[in-house]
Motif scaffolding. Sequence first.
Motif, PDB file in Angstrom:
ATOM      1  N   LEU A  52       0.809  -1.207   0.000  1.00  0.00           N
ATOM      2  CA  LEU A  52       0.000   0.000   0.000  1.00  0.00           C
ATOM      3  C   LEU A  52       0.846   1.263   0.000  1.00  0.00           C
ATOM      4  O   LEU A  52       1.796   1.379   0.791  1.00  0.00           O
ATOM      5  N   GLN A  53       0.469   2.209  -0.852  1.00  0.00           N
ATOM      6  CA  GLN A  53       1.055   3.543  -0.806  1.00  0.00           C
ATOM      7  C   GLN A  53       0.504   4.239   0.435  1.00  0.00           C
ATOM      8  O   GLN A  53      -0.467   3.782   1.046  1.00  0.00           O
ATOM      9  N   ALA A  54       1.060   5.374   0.810  1.00  0.00           N
ATOM     10  CA  ALA A  54       0.697   6.057   2.052  1.00  0.00           C
ATOM     11  C   ALA A  54      -0.808   6.318   2.160  1.00  0.00           C
ATOM     12  O   ALA A  54      -1.424   6.038   3.192  1.00  0.00           O
ATOM     13  N   GLN A  55      -1.424   6.840   1.114  1.00  0.00           N
ATOM     14  CA  GLN A  55      -2.855   7.159   1.169  1.00  0.00           C
ATOM     15  C   GLN A  55      -3.694   5.897   1.360  1.00  0.00           C
ATOM     16  O   GLN A  55      -4.626   5.870   2.162  1.00  0.00           O
ATOM     17  N   ASP A  56      -3.353   4.847   0.619  1.00  0.00           N
ATOM     18  CA  ASP A  56      -4.089   3.584   0.744  1.00  0.00           C
ATOM     19  C   ASP A  56      -3.894   2.960   2.126  1.00  0.00           C
ATOM     20  O   ASP A  56      -4.830   2.389   2.690  1.00  0.00           O
ATOM     21  N   ALA A  57      -2.683   3.070   2.676  1.00  0.00           N
ATOM     22  CA  ALA A  57      -2.423   2.533   4.008  1.00  0.00           C
ATOM     23  C   ALA A  57      -3.250   3.279   5.051  1.00  0.00           C
ATOM     24  O   ALA A  57      -3.786   2.669   5.982  1.00  0.00           O
ATOM     25  N   GLY A  58      -3.385   4.580   4.883  1.00  0.00           N
ATOM     26  CA  GLY A  58      -4.222   5.364   5.794  1.00  0.00           C
ATOM     27  C   GLY A  58      -5.680   4.959   5.711  1.00  0.00           C
ATOM     28  O   GLY A  58      -6.364   4.825   6.740  1.00  0.00           O
ATOM     29  N   GLU A  59      -6.163   4.738   4.503  1.00  0.00           N
ATOM     30  CA  GLU A  59      -7.550   4.295   4.314  1.00  0.00           C
ATOM     31  C   GLU A  59      -7.763   2.913   4.935  1.00  0.00           C
ATOM     32  O   GLU A  59      -8.778   2.651   5.584  1.00  0.00           O
ATOM     33  N   PHE A  60      -6.786   2.020   4.744  1.00  0.00           N
ATOM     34  CA  PHE A  60      -6.868   0.686   5.332  1.00  0.00           C
ATOM     35  C   PHE A  60      -6.915   0.785   6.857  1.00  0.00           C
ATOM     36  O   PHE A  60      -7.715   0.103   7.511  1.00  0.00           O
ATOM     37  N   ALA A  61      -6.082   1.656   7.439  1.00  0.00           N
ATOM     38  CA  ALA A  61      -6.084   1.838   8.895  1.00  0.00           C
ATOM     39  C   ALA A  61      -7.438   2.360   9.376  1.00  0.00           C
ATOM     40  O   ALA A  61      -7.951   1.913  10.403  1.00  0.00           O
ATOM     41  N   ASP A  62      -8.021   3.308   8.641  1.00  0.00           N
ATOM     42  CA  ASP A  62      -9.354   3.815   8.989  1.00  0.00           C
ATOM     43  C   ASP A  62     -10.377   2.676   8.968  1.00  0.00           C
ATOM     44  O   ASP A  62     -11.237   2.588   9.846  1.00  0.00           O
ATOM     45  N   ASN A  63     -10.288   1.811   7.969  1.00  0.00           N
ATOM     46  CA  ASN A  63     -11.201   0.665   7.875  1.00  0.00           C
ATOM     47  C   ASN A  63     -11.005  -0.299   9.047  1.00  0.00           C
ATOM     48  O   ASN A  63     -11.976  -0.858   9.566  1.00  0.00           O
ATOM     49  N   LEU A  64      -9.751  -0.494   9.465  1.00  0.00           N
ATOM     50  CA  LEU A  64      -9.476  -1.352  10.624  1.00  0.00           C
ATOM     51  C   LEU A  64     -10.085  -0.772  11.887  1.00  0.00           C
ATOM     52  O   LEU A  64     -10.648  -1.504  12.712  1.00  0.00           O
ATOM     53  N   ILE A  65      -9.989   0.550  12.054  1.00  0.00           N
ATOM     54  CA  ILE A  65     -10.564   1.201  13.232  1.00  0.00           C
ATOM     55  C   ILE A  65     -12.078   1.016  13.234  1.00  0.00           C
ATOM     56  O   ILE A  65     -12.671   0.671  14.259  1.00  0.00           O
ATOM     57  N   ALA A  66     -12.705   1.237  12.079  1.00  0.00           N
ATOM     58  CA  ALA A  66     -14.160   1.057  11.976  1.00  0.00           C
ATOM     59  C   ALA A  66     -14.538  -0.398  12.265  1.00  0.00           C
ATOM     60  O   ALA A  66     -15.512  -0.663  12.984  1.00  0.00           O
ATOM     61  N   PHE A  67     -13.762  -1.338  11.743  1.00  0.00           N
ATOM     62  CA  PHE A  67     -14.006  -2.760  12.001  1.00  0.00           C
ATOM     63  C   PHE A  67     -13.883  -3.054  13.488  1.00  0.00           C
ATOM     64  O   PHE A  67     -14.741  -3.736  14.072  1.00  0.00           O
ATOM     65  N   ALA A  68     -12.835  -2.531  14.119  1.00  0.00           N
ATOM     66  CA  ALA A  68     -12.625  -2.766  15.548  1.00  0.00           C
ATOM     67  C   ALA A  68     -13.785  -2.208  16.369  1.00  0.00           C
ATOM     68  O   ALA A  68     -14.239  -2.855  17.327  1.00  0.00           O
ATOM     69  N   GLN A  69     -14.293  -1.047  15.983  1.00  0.00           N
ATOM     70  CA  GLN A  69     -15.435  -0.481  16.701  1.00  0.00           C
ATOM     71  C   GLN A  69     -16.673  -1.364  16.544  1.00  0.00           C
ATOM     72  O   GLN A  69     -17.438  -1.551  17.494  1.00  0.00           O
ATOM     73  N   ARG A  70     -16.859  -1.927  15.362  1.00  0.00           N
ATOM     74  CA  ARG A  70     -18.007  -2.821  15.143  1.00  0.00           C
ATOM     75  C   ARG A  70     -17.860  -4.123  15.933  1.00  0.00           C
ATOM     76  O   ARG A  70     -18.829  -4.644  16.468  1.00  0.00           O
ATOM     77  N   VAL A  71     -16.640  -4.643  15.997  1.00  0.00           N
ATOM     78  CA  VAL A  71     -16.403  -5.846  16.798  1.00  0.00           C
ATOM     79  C   VAL A  71     -16.668  -5.556  18.268  1.00  0.00           C
ATOM     80  O   VAL A  71     -17.265  -6.371  18.979  1.00  0.00           O
ATOM     81  N   ARG A  72     -16.272  -4.380  18.743  1.00  0.00           N
ATOM     82  CA  ARG A  72     -16.541  -4.001  20.138  1.00  0.00           C
ATOM     83  C   ARG A  72     -18.043  -3.944  20.397  1.00  0.00           C
ATOM     84  O   ARG A  72     -18.537  -4.394  21.432  1.00  0.00           O
ATOM     85  N   THR A  73     -18.815  -3.412  19.441  1.00  0.00           N
ATOM     86  CA  THR A  73     -20.266  -3.364  19.554  1.00  0.00           C
ATOM     87  C   THR A  73     -20.838  -4.777  19.644  1.00  0.00           C
ATOM     88  O   THR A  73     -21.726  -5.057  20.461  1.00  0.00           O
ATOM     89  N   LEU A  74     -20.325  -5.677  18.809  1.00  0.00           N
ATOM     90  CA  LEU A  74     -20.778  -7.080  18.862  1.00  0.00           C
ATOM     91  C   LEU A  74     -20.454  -7.696  20.206  1.00  0.00           C
ATOM     92  O   LEU A  74     -21.268  -8.448  20.767  1.00  0.00           O
ATOM     93  N   ALA A  75     -19.281  -7.396  20.734  1.00  0.00           N
ATOM     94  CA  ALA A  75     -18.889  -7.937  22.041  1.00  0.00           C
ATOM     95  C   ALA A  75     -19.835  -7.437  23.127  1.00  0.00           C
ATOM     96  O   ALA A  75     -20.223  -8.198  24.029  1.00  0.00           O
ATOM     97  N   ARG A  76     -20.209  -6.168  23.050  1.00  0.00           N
ATOM     98  CA  ARG A  76     -21.153  -5.618  24.044  1.00  0.00           C
ATOM     99  C   ARG A  76     -22.521  -6.291  23.910  1.00  0.00           C
ATOM    100  O   ARG A  76     -23.208  -6.511  24.901  1.00  0.00           O
ATOM    101  N   THR A  77     -22.893  -6.619  22.676  1.00  0.00           N
ATOM    102  CA  THR A  77     -24.186  -7.278  22.434  1.00  0.00           C
ATOM    103  C   THR A  77     -24.255  -8.610  23.155  1.00  0.00           C
ATOM    104  O   THR A  77     -25.260  -8.937  23.789  1.00  0.00           O
ATOM    105  N   ILE A  78     -23.192  -9.400  23.074  1.00  0.00           N
ATOM    106  CA  ILE A  78     -23.237 -10.724  23.695  1.00  0.00           C
ATOM    107  C   ILE A  78     -22.943 -10.692  25.184  1.00  0.00           C
ATOM    108  O   ILE A  78     -23.200 -11.666  25.889  1.00  0.00           O
ATOM    109  N   SER A  79     -22.382  -9.578  25.687  1.00  0.00           N
ATOM    110  CA  SER A  79     -22.096  -9.516  27.127  1.00  0.00           C
ATOM    111  C   SER A  79     -23.252  -8.889  27.900  1.00  0.00           C
ATOM    112  O   SER A  79     -23.237  -8.895  29.131  1.00  0.00           O
TER     113      SER A  79
END
Length: 129
Positions: A101-128
Amino acid sequence: MSVASPEPTVAPTSRISPALVNGQRILLECPAWCTEDHVAANERHLEDVCHSSAVVDLMSPRDSGPARLLAYARVIAGNSTSLDDQPQVTVDFDDIHGMYLQAQDAGEFADNLIAFAQRVRTLARTISA
């Protein structure tokens, strides 16, 4: 009486490192982020020398046993001045080919990872709940 503020320190962008190329010891300009042991690598040709940063791991816990490595990322670059050898972020997964990944694409990928992590946290709260 005024006291002069100290000069700001700037991290160097490169440094000189030893390397072995086809058994010959040379000095090589390395980017400041490079952690590669160029002496141990002993590449056959100077064009084969590659710079690599420290690795960042993405680990996943398991019910039993140690955490599992899902992916790892690092900065890589070749040693020449061609456009193809500009630094890139590479993300490698356990069982698929890596992404380069070039710098811009790597930044976009990192943003997607953050969004994914937030969604996983929401799922974790759902089951807890």
